[in-house]
Write a protein that holds these residues in place. Structure first.
Motif, PDB file in Angstrom:
ATOM      1  N   SER A 169      -5.798 -15.401   1.891  1.00  0.00           N
ATOM      2  CA  SER A 169      -4.557 -14.665   2.105  1.00  0.00           C
ATOM      3  C   SER A 169      -3.851 -14.390   0.782  1.00  0.00           C
ATOM      4  O   SER A 169      -4.087 -15.064  -0.233  1.00  0.00           O
ATOM      5  CB  SER A 169      -3.630 -15.462   3.026  1.00  0.00           C
ATOM      6  N   ALA A 170      -2.954 -13.417   0.810  1.00  0.00           N
ATOM      7  CA  ALA A 170      -2.185 -13.073  -0.383  1.00  0.00           C
ATOM      8  C   ALA A 170      -1.239 -14.196  -0.780  1.00  0.00           C
ATOM      9  O   ALA A 170      -0.698 -14.197  -1.887  1.00  0.00           O
ATOM     10  CB  ALA A 170      -1.410 -11.788  -0.146  1.00  0.00           C
ATOM     11  N   GLN A 171      -1.038 -15.158   0.123  1.00  0.00           N
ATOM     12  CA  GLN A 171      -0.160 -16.294  -0.173  1.00  0.00           C
ATOM     13  C   GLN A 171      -0.821 -17.308  -1.116  1.00  0.00           C
ATOM     14  O   GLN A 171      -0.133 -18.140  -1.710  1.00  0.00           O
ATOM     15  CB  GLN A 171       0.241 -16.996   1.134  1.00  0.00           C
ATOM     16  N   LEU A 172      -2.141 -17.262  -1.215  1.00  0.00           N
ATOM     17  CA  LEU A 172      -2.858 -18.201  -2.093  1.00  0.00           C
ATOM     18  C   LEU A 172      -2.999 -17.565  -3.477  1.00  0.00           C
ATOM     19  O   LEU A 172      -3.686 -16.560  -3.641  1.00  0.00           O
ATOM     20  CB  LEU A 172      -4.242 -18.524  -1.524  1.00  0.00           C
ATOM     21  N   PRO A 173      -2.346 -18.148  -4.476  1.00  0.00           N
ATOM     22  CA  PRO A 173      -2.325 -17.505  -5.802  1.00  0.00           C
ATOM     23  C   PRO A 173      -3.601 -17.797  -6.592  1.00  0.00           C
ATOM     24  O   PRO A 173      -4.347 -18.719  -6.284  1.00  0.00           O
ATOM     25  CB  PRO A 173      -1.109 -18.166  -6.469  1.00  0.00           C
ATOM     26  N   PRO A 174      -3.831 -17.005  -7.646  1.00  0.00           N
ATOM     27  CA  PRO A 174      -4.888 -17.363  -8.583  1.00  0.00           C
ATOM     28  C   PRO A 174      -4.476 -18.611  -9.351  1.00  0.00           C
ATOM     29  O   PRO A 174      -3.269 -18.873  -9.493  1.00  0.00           O
ATOM     30  CB  PRO A 174      -4.971 -16.139  -9.502  1.00  0.00           C
ATOM     31  N   PRO A 175      -5.402 -19.435  -9.815  1.00  0.00           N
ATOM     32  CA  PRO A 175      -6.847 -19.190  -9.823  1.00  0.00           C
ATOM     33  C   PRO A 175      -7.573 -19.632  -8.547  1.00  0.00           C
ATOM     34  O   PRO A 175      -8.794 -19.693  -8.530  1.00  0.00           O
ATOM     35  CB  PRO A 175      -7.308 -20.036 -11.012  1.00  0.00           C
ATOM     36  N   TYR A 176      -6.828 -19.938  -7.486  1.00  0.00           N
ATOM     37  CA  TYR A 176      -7.447 -20.451  -6.267  1.00  0.00           C
ATOM     38  C   TYR A 176      -7.981 -19.337  -5.358  1.00  0.00           C
ATOM     39  O   TYR A 176      -8.912 -19.564  -4.577  1.00  0.00           O
ATOM     40  CB  TYR A 176      -6.437 -21.295  -5.479  1.00  0.00           C
ATOM     41  N   SER A 177      -7.392 -18.160  -5.403  1.00  0.00           N
ATOM     42  CA  SER A 177      -7.766 -17.091  -4.479  1.00  0.00           C
ATOM     43  C   SER A 177      -9.191 -16.600  -4.747  1.00  0.00           C
ATOM     44  O   SER A 177      -9.634 -16.533  -5.894  1.00  0.00           O
ATOM     45  CB  SER A 177      -6.775 -15.934  -4.598  1.00  0.00           C
ATOM     46  N   TYR A 178      -9.877 -16.253  -3.667  1.00  0.00           N
ATOM     47  CA  TYR A 178     -11.262 -15.792  -3.806  1.00  0.00           C
ATOM     48  C   TYR A 178     -11.656 -14.934  -2.615  1.00  0.00           C
ATOM     49  O   TYR A 178     -10.985 -14.882  -1.584  1.00  0.00           O
ATOM     50  CB  TYR A 178     -12.219 -16.982  -3.935  1.00  0.00           C
ATOM     51  N   ARG A 179     -12.782 -14.264  -2.765  1.00  0.00           N
ATOM     52  CA  ARG A 179     -13.401 -13.536  -1.664  1.00  0.00           C
ATOM     53  C   ARG A 179     -14.909 -13.769  -1.748  1.00  0.00           C
ATOM     54  O   ARG A 179     -15.444 -14.117  -2.811  1.00  0.00           O
ATOM     55  CB  ARG A 179     -13.093 -12.033  -1.731  1.00  0.00           C
ATOM     56  N   TYR A 180     -15.589 -13.593  -0.617  1.00  0.00           N
ATOM     57  CA  TYR A 180     -17.057 -13.686  -0.666  1.00  0.00           C
ATOM     58  C   TYR A 180     -17.687 -12.784   0.387  1.00  0.00           C
ATOM     59  O   TYR A 180     -17.065 -12.391   1.373  1.00  0.00           O
ATOM     60  CB  TYR A 180     -17.550 -15.124  -0.516  1.00  0.00           C
ATOM     61  N   VAL A 181     -18.945 -12.467   0.121  1.00  0.00           N
ATOM     62  CA  VAL A 181     -19.798 -11.771   1.076  1.00  0.00           C
ATOM     63  C   VAL A 181     -20.998 -12.684   1.329  1.00  0.00           C
ATOM     64  O   VAL A 181     -21.662 -13.124   0.385  1.00  0.00           O
ATOM     65  CB  VAL A 181     -20.273 -10.405   0.537  1.00  0.00           C
ATOM     66  N   LEU A 182     -21.249 -12.987   2.597  1.00  0.00           N
ATOM     67  CA  LEU A 182     -22.357 -13.863   2.973  1.00  0.00           C
ATOM     68  C   LEU A 182     -23.265 -13.110   3.938  1.00  0.00           C
ATOM     69  O   LEU A 182     -22.856 -12.773   5.054  1.00  0.00           O
ATOM     70  CB  LEU A 182     -21.823 -15.136   3.627  1.00  0.00           C
ATOM     71  N   ARG A 183     -24.483 -12.830   3.503  1.00  0.00           N
ATOM     72  CA  ARG A 183     -25.454 -12.127   4.334  1.00  0.00           C
ATOM     73  C   ARG A 183     -26.443 -13.144   4.903  1.00  0.00           C
ATOM     74  O   ARG A 183     -26.955 -14.003   4.168  1.00  0.00           O
ATOM     75  CB  ARG A 183     -26.182 -11.049   3.535  1.00  0.00           C
ATOM     76  N   ILE A 184     -26.692 -13.040   6.193  1.00  0.00           N
ATOM     77  CA  ILE A 184     -27.546 -14.006   6.896  1.00  0.00           C
ATOM     78  C   ILE A 184     -28.670 -13.264   7.601  1.00  0.00           C
ATOM     79  O   ILE A 184     -28.431 -12.326   8.368  1.00  0.00           O
ATOM     80  CB  ILE A 184     -26.728 -14.805   7.925  1.00  0.00           C
ATOM     81  N   LEU A 185     -29.899 -13.702   7.344  1.00  0.00           N
ATOM     82  CA  LEU A 185     -31.075 -13.137   8.002  1.00  0.00           C
ATOM     83  C   LEU A 185     -31.791 -14.247   8.761  1.00  0.00           C
ATOM     84  O   LEU A 185     -32.076 -15.309   8.183  1.00  0.00           O
ATOM     85  CB  LEU A 185     -32.038 -12.520   6.984  1.00  0.00           C
ATOM     86  N   PRO A 186     -32.085 -14.051  10.045  1.00  0.00           N
ATOM     87  CA  PRO A 186     -32.788 -15.092  10.807  1.00  0.00           C
ATOM     88  C   PRO A 186     -34.280 -15.105  10.493  1.00  0.00           C
ATOM     89  O   PRO A 186     -34.877 -14.062  10.213  1.00  0.00           O
ATOM     90  CB  PRO A 186     -32.523 -14.688  12.262  1.00  0.00           C
ATOM     91  N   THR A 187     -34.862 -16.283  10.518  1.00  0.00           N
ATOM     92  CA  THR A 187     -36.312 -16.430  10.489  1.00  0.00           C
ATOM     93  C   THR A 187     -36.711 -17.068  11.819  1.00  0.00           C
ATOM     94  O   THR A 187     -35.889 -17.225  12.711  1.00  0.00           O
ATOM     95  CB  THR A 187     -36.762 -17.321   9.314  1.00  0.00           C
TER      96      THR A 187
END
Length: 254
Positions: free
Chosen positions: A14-32
């Motif tokens: 959220s915008a409430q969490l300031p740097p340096p703590y703020s982050y984003r990620y993309v997690l791609r999952i493929l089943p086997t």
């Protein structure tokens, strides 16, 4: 048999969490056939607003971004299917600045994209999944908490170890010189960890030496010992976190 061809989780704090703590990620999952392959790209955000010294003062480095590709244990494939089965897509892509933001792109015979209606389930599941990746990639160790309860009647010790890689937890106890080991229910771990981190932990006054005096002491896996009521204190006036922490100790020795 997997119920999806590909799943992409996108997350931003959220915008409430300031740097340096703020982050984003993309997690791609493929089943086997038996498990899941994951591809994580995590980026810390808005750090251009800070000087390098400010970032380091918070315990970070000048580049904490993280990428990893690999395979998780089969238990994660099973848990993912459970969450997907109770998921309906809400369709909204609007971001509330006060809340963490999570969207899914869920590919089956068709592609669904948006926010899941059971957002809270996904926020917690995604956090567990991220921790499992950190442990599998050896970026972090399993969660550990040691407790020493020393009185004039004797000393007893307990150590809780929780592995997100395998979704298992166990408690080792030493009471009157006798050692015992038992599993700790995984479904109770979220409540325990919430209770553990609710008080304030005063690292500056903690000790690196294993305690020898009577008292109730905790070590959260960082080699530092905190005494209940002295280096583990209430976060504010009227808070009642310490009594709940004592209840946790009772369950570990129970």
């Amino acid at each position: 048999m997997a119920t999806f061809r590909k799943l992409t989780i996108q997350f931003e704090t959220s915008a409430q969490l300031p740097p340096p703590y703020s982050y984003r990620y993309v997690l791609r999952i493929l089943p086997t056939e038996q498990t899941i392959n994951v591809d994580l790209k995590l980026t810390y955000t808005h750090r251009d607003e800070l000087d390098a010294d400010e970032i380091e003062a918070e315990g970070f480095t000048d580049n904490d971004d993280y990428q990893w590709k690999g395979t998780l244990e089969k238990v994660w494939s099973d848990e993912l299917e459970k969450v997907l089965k109770k998921t309906q897509m809400g369709g909204s892509m609007l971001q509330d600045e006060e809340l963490d933001f999570l969207t899914l792109e869920w590919e089956t015979d068709t592609t669904k994209k948006g926010q899941p209606k059971n957002t809270e389930d996904w926020l917690y599941f995604a956090q567990e999944l991220l921790q499992a990746i950190y442990e599998t990639s050896e970026k972090e160790r399993p969660f550990e908490m040691q407790v020493i309860d020393a009185t004039s009647q004797g000393t007893r010790e307990a150590q809780l170890t929780a592995s997100f890689r395998t979704r298992t937890a166990q408690v080792k106890r030493v009471v009157d010189g006798k050692t015992s080991l038992r599993f700790y229910p995984w479904q109770e771990l979220p409540s325990l960890m919430e209770t553990v981190y609710a008080p304030n932990w005063l690292t500056d006054n903690a000790s690196s030496q294993k305690p020898k005096r009577n008292g109730l002491y905790f070590n959260l896996g960082d080699g530092v010992w905190y005494e209940w009521g002295k280096q583990v204190v209430e976060p504010g006036k009227g808070a009642k976190t310490l009594s709940k922490l004592k209840d946790v100790v009772t369950t570990l020795f129970g």
